[in-house]
Design an enzyme around this catalytic site. Structure first.
Site, short mmCIF file in Angstrom:
data_model
loop_
_atom_site.label_atom_id
_atom_site.label_comp_id
_atom_site.label_asym_id
_atom_site.label_seq_id
_atom_site.Cartn_x
_atom_site.Cartn_y
_atom_site.Cartn_z
N ASP A 139 -0.55 -13.87 -6.74
CA ASP A 139 -1.55 -13.53 -7.75
C ASP A 139 -2.08 -14.85 -8.33
OD1 ASP A 139 -2.91 -12.81 -10.10
OD2 ASP A 139 -1.61 -11.10 -10.45
N ASP A 181 11.56 -12.18 -4.01
CA ASP A 181 10.60 -11.35 -4.75
C ASP A 181 11.38 -10.56 -5.78
OD1 ASP A 181 8.40 -9.53 -5.48
OD2 ASP A 181 7.48 -10.21 -3.62
N TYR A 199 -1.91 -7.46 4.86
CA TYR A 199 -2.94 -7.61 3.83
C TYR A 199 -3.87 -8.78 4.13
CZ TYR A 199 -0.62 -4.08 1.05
OH TYR A 199 -0.09 -2.90 0.62
N GLU A 200 -3.35 -9.81 4.75
CA GLU A 200 -4.21 -10.92 5.16
C GLU A 200 -5.29 -10.42 6.11
OE1 GLU A 200 -3.83 -15.29 7.37
OE2 GLU A 200 -2.04 -14.11 6.89
N ASP A 242 13.67 -13.13 -10.22
CA ASP A 242 12.45 -13.79 -10.70
C ASP A 242 12.39 -15.21 -10.18
OD1 ASP A 242 11.27 -11.76 -12.46
OD2 ASP A 242 13.07 -12.04 -13.68
N THR A 279 -0.32 -11.55 8.06
CA THR A 279 0.25 -10.35 7.44
C THR A 279 -0.76 -9.21 7.42
OG1 THR A 279 -0.45 -10.86 5.19
CG2 THR A 279 1.63 -11.83 5.93
N ASP A 298 -6.08 -16.31 -0.28
CA ASP A 298 -7.47 -15.87 -0.11
C ASP A 298 -8.27 -16.16 -1.38
OD1 ASP A 298 -7.66 -12.77 -1.56
OD2 ASP A 298 -5.75 -13.76 -1.30
#
Length: 264
Positions: A127, A78, A207-208, A105, A205, A162
């Site tokens: 994203d 990341d 956020y999942e 990157d 995770t 998602d």
């Protein structure tokens, strides 16, 4: 920059499992000294396969995979150091010798890995980049990049998302380039009949879980990447997601988007 971020960056410099090579450092140092030497330099000579998680964020998926597969070596990648700090600290505290983190990157992967040095890639909740196809981590631009570090035959790519938009786009990209996704499901947690997906469901995770709590379905697909001289961008209209990729408290109307055709 906040004091908290500065403190995290300082801690990252001291963590033995973190490697930080921004573009300037690569240019000045003549490339990354880890290239072609990841097993020896980052994993103490461990002979296992090398698996990357691209856009690893806080490293939850990297850690989960490493716990379930102690015979393999995992690198979370990341550009956001403040996020990566959390996973790197956990891995160091647990003395997980099969986990490393690379801050750079994703476009620079070829600067860090020799052809065929990486065995497998995971792309987890990126994203969807609905405006620009070339920025999508499953675009043909990135397929060409991944082909340069995966084996000529059998290099596997996983996508967990998602985003209906990114899932549909990736399916179209695979179809246009005559690649097969197997397994492939538009609702990972409802598709319980397919026991081959149990391993994918086993790691969830933070956020999942939030997205699941909001009623969003999780999509998953996997495919073997085979190199080719030219990649074809799908020329299809795909309905945009009706929510933001990040900070999704604000809804927006869904609109179609057209991908442009290009070859590489």
């Amino acid at each position: 920059m906040s004091r908290n971020k500065l403190q995290k960056f300082a801690e990252m410099e001291a963590l033995p499992n973190v490697f930080q090579y921004p573009y300037a450092a690569l240019a000045e140092g003549g490339g990354c000294p880890l290239k072609g030497r990841w097993r020896e330099a980052a994993f103490g000579g461990r002979p296992g396969r090398i698996v990357l998680e691209l856009g690893c964020g806080r490293g939850e998926y990297t850690l989960g995979l490493a716990e379930r597969h102690p015979d393999a070596n995992f690198v979370g990648i990341d550009v956001k150091g403040a996020r990566m700090w959390a996973g790197a600290r956990v891995a160091a505290a647990r003395q997980m010798g099969n986990v490393a983190f690379l801050r750079t990157d994703i476009e620079l992967l070829a600067s860090f890995f020799e052809p065929g040095e990486v065995d497998e890639l995971w792309i987890t909740f990126p994203d969807p980049q609905m405006q620009k196809a070339r920025k999508r981590l499953t675009s043909t631009r990135f397929m060409a990049l991944y082909s340069g570090i995966l084996p000529q035959e059998g290099g596997r790519v996983h996508l967990k998302t998602d985003s209906p938009f990114l899932f549909a786009y990736t399916c179209e990209m695979l179809r246009a380039n005559q690649l097969e996704a197997a397994p492939c499901t538009a609702d990972l947690y409802a598709d319980t009949a397919d026991t081959s997906l149990d391993e994918v469901r086993a790691i969830r995770t933070h956020y999942e879980q939030q997205w699941l709590d909001r009623g969003l379905t999780i999509k998953y697909l996997s495919f073997c990447l085979t190199p080719r001289e030219a990649w074809i961008e799908p020329e299809v209209e795909i309905e945009r997601d009706a929510y933001r990729s990040y900070g999704r408290g604000q809804l927006s109307p869904a609109r179609p988007v057209r991908s442009r055709r290009s070859s590489r």
